[in-house]
Write an enzyme that holds these catalytic residues in place. Sequence first.
Site, PDB file in Angstrom:
ATOM      1  CB  CYS A  12      -0.919   0.007   1.222  1.00  0.00           C
ATOM      2  SG  CYS A  12      -0.040   0.248   2.779  1.00  0.00           S
ATOM      3  CB  CYS A  96       1.418   4.706   7.431  1.00  0.00           C
ATOM      4  SG  CYS A  96      -0.040   4.939   6.388  1.00  0.00           S
ATOM      5  CG  HIS A 124      -1.059  -4.276  15.040  1.00  0.00           C
ATOM      6  ND1 HIS A 124      -0.513  -3.131  14.527  1.00  0.00           N
ATOM      7  CD2 HIS A 124      -1.053  -5.190  14.031  1.00  0.00           C
ATOM      8  CE1 HIS A 124      -0.199  -3.327  13.257  1.00  0.00           C
ATOM      9  NE2 HIS A 124      -0.515  -4.575  12.931  1.00  0.00           N
ATOM     10  CD  GLU A 126      -2.303   1.186  12.629  1.00  0.00           C
ATOM     11  OE1 GLU A 126      -1.919   0.489  11.677  1.00  0.00           O
ATOM     12  OE2 GLU A 126      -3.444   1.679  12.704  1.00  0.00           O
ATOM     13  CB  THR A 164      -4.792   2.002   9.352  1.00  0.00           C
ATOM     14  OG1 THR A 164      -3.691   1.112   9.587  1.00  0.00           O
ATOM     15  CG2 THR A 164      -4.472   3.378   9.907  1.00  0.00           C
ATOM     16  CB  CYS A 192      -5.940   2.606   5.447  1.00  0.00           C
ATOM     17  SG  CYS A 192      -5.133   2.968   3.879  1.00  0.00           S
ATOM     18  CB  SER A 221      -2.774  -6.815  11.748  1.00  0.00           C
ATOM     19  OG  SER A 221      -4.131  -6.633  12.043  1.00  0.00           O
ATOM     20  CG  ASN A 222      -2.423  -5.834   5.846  1.00  0.00           C
ATOM     21  OD1 ASN A 222      -2.514  -6.302   4.723  1.00  0.00           O
ATOM     22  ND2 ASN A 222      -1.264  -5.450   6.356  1.00  0.00           N
ATOM     23  CB  SER A 264       3.728  -6.129   4.862  1.00  0.00           C
ATOM     24  OG  SER A 264       3.181  -5.193   5.755  1.00  0.00           O
TER      25      SER A 264
END
Length: 627
Positions: A12, A96, A124, A126, A164, A192, A221-222, A264
Amino acid sequence: MKINIAKSAGFCFGVKRAVDTVYKESSKKNVYTFGPIIHNDEVVADLERQGVHVINDSKEFKSLSEGTIIIRSHGVSKAIYEEILNAGLDLVDATCPFVRKIHKIVERESGDGRVIIIIGNNHHPEVEGIMGWCQTHPIVIENREQAEGVELDADAKISIVSQTTFNYNKFQDLVEIISEKGYDINVFNTICNATEERQTETRELAKKSDAMIVIGGRHSSNTQKLFEISKKECSNTFYIQTKNDLNMEDFSNIVMLGITAGASTPNNIIKEVHESMAEMSFDQMLEESFKTIRNGEVVQGTIIDVKEDEIILNIGYKADGIISRNEYSNDQNLDLTTVAKVGDEMEAKVLKVNDGEGQVLLTYKRLKAEKGNKRLEEAFNNHEVLKAPVAKVLDGGLSVVVEDTRVFIPASLVSDTYEKNLKKYDGQEIEFVITEFNPRKRRIIGDRKQLLVAEKKAKQEALFERIEAGMTVEGTVKNVTDFGAFIDLGGADGLLHISEMSWGRVENPKKVFTVGEKLNVLIKDIQGEKIALSLKFPETNPWLHADEKYAVGNEVTGKVARMTDFGAFVELEPGVDALLHVSQIAKEHIEKPSDVLKVGQEVTAKVVDFKKDDRKISLSIKALDNE
């Protein structure tokens, strides 16, 4: 076997920016990333070979005498920033931009005293970073049970943000659970857009595939969320990190294969997986996808030239795409060189594949309008509360813009009270819902009034549940009249009648109270939605100790408050009046009190009678003169 690769697969914007930053800095000496720059072991290992090392806590960089510390895309706490700078090291921030925006939101909102709720995984990195920018202790939740367990004071003010990469629908569900608790809530959808788009595309791709391959790091995570979404729609879903994790036997009878990847995952890994699954190479497939385009198709391109009146895009087709000024904006005087530059990526819609000169005509403004209409249609169907600044104040209402699409809010729907002057809303950000959506007739109507009515109703219900007669509450003077003052109690107004403003007399309330003034008032009575207030607190009643202060025989001083033909009433203190009969004013005969006294005159007399139950006191100047 037919293979479909998700358009959104791979890096991303935020991850690509972070990785590019580290490779750019890798030529320096003593370069470190604070934590793995992204959740991908291959990328981290390659950077290690370039001389970029990973440090995981402040103890490690505090031992360094020099070097460069790169903040990973997930971001870090404010304390880590300060520790790096205090250690005298060079700091490069690759956080980010979407994550950095959340840091600013929670820092601002918590600084205003609001409780921060972060929807996401508290382990996490983030989320750990976001927590470190809160000035108050945040709450982290990621499921329904935790949302239902949120218990705060009734008057608590809450601001909600999200990790996000969190699932959008799940985020909406958790926000709704918290909203039903009746707190004062600000909601910031910080998911996001690329994440939401990636998840939506994965869901649709999985529905039509016989098998799915999800590529990404085990700690991403994503990517894990992509796997969960895909698995729900396609039971034949495989989670891999590289092509080495593939078992070709799993795909022997597959007709339609879908491939997606987390944010990622580098393109070279996606390419290797695809080459392992098909005879056609990744580059060939990519080239094939560029061979044909059609009218109405949405294309992605890179700007290769910008003029005042047109933008030229490389869209991967045999011909370049052209966006004229008319197809970029409705502003006929707009200089396109001020809004676009060479190298920028942008989306456009194909108007005509061949304009007669071999070029592709594109439109940017129509695509934005379609996206704006789609966004508003979703908001209309979901009864979503939107927030946007007022772009223009019109004679009959307000015009706001949501994603380049105008919404009209009639004057009657701007507020729950009559608004004589709407100019105060110019430029102000307001919340509203879409109550009518008809883009064909260019009729998109917003309503702010129903939100205010609902908010007031909720506050009113909360207030009446909380208060009862005899309580002392704080309120704000909202309006002052000749007969009393209306006090805003935070959900409903109460009336402070002129007779309840003091134990003494109040001639003109407007000389005593000002609008906006804070008051502690006593709730005297509640009848339905009517609240009677008072400032005559029982403990301040002047008659409580009057029998001692004004006992028979005591000498007292007061001011003449009013007169009649039979005597004068003397105010001894606010709320306590005594009668000075005309026969007790002087030894000589007096026709009426006004012959020798005047209102406001101070007199000294003797108490000759006291009746507490009747609240009557009689005075005599003559008795004092006799003594």
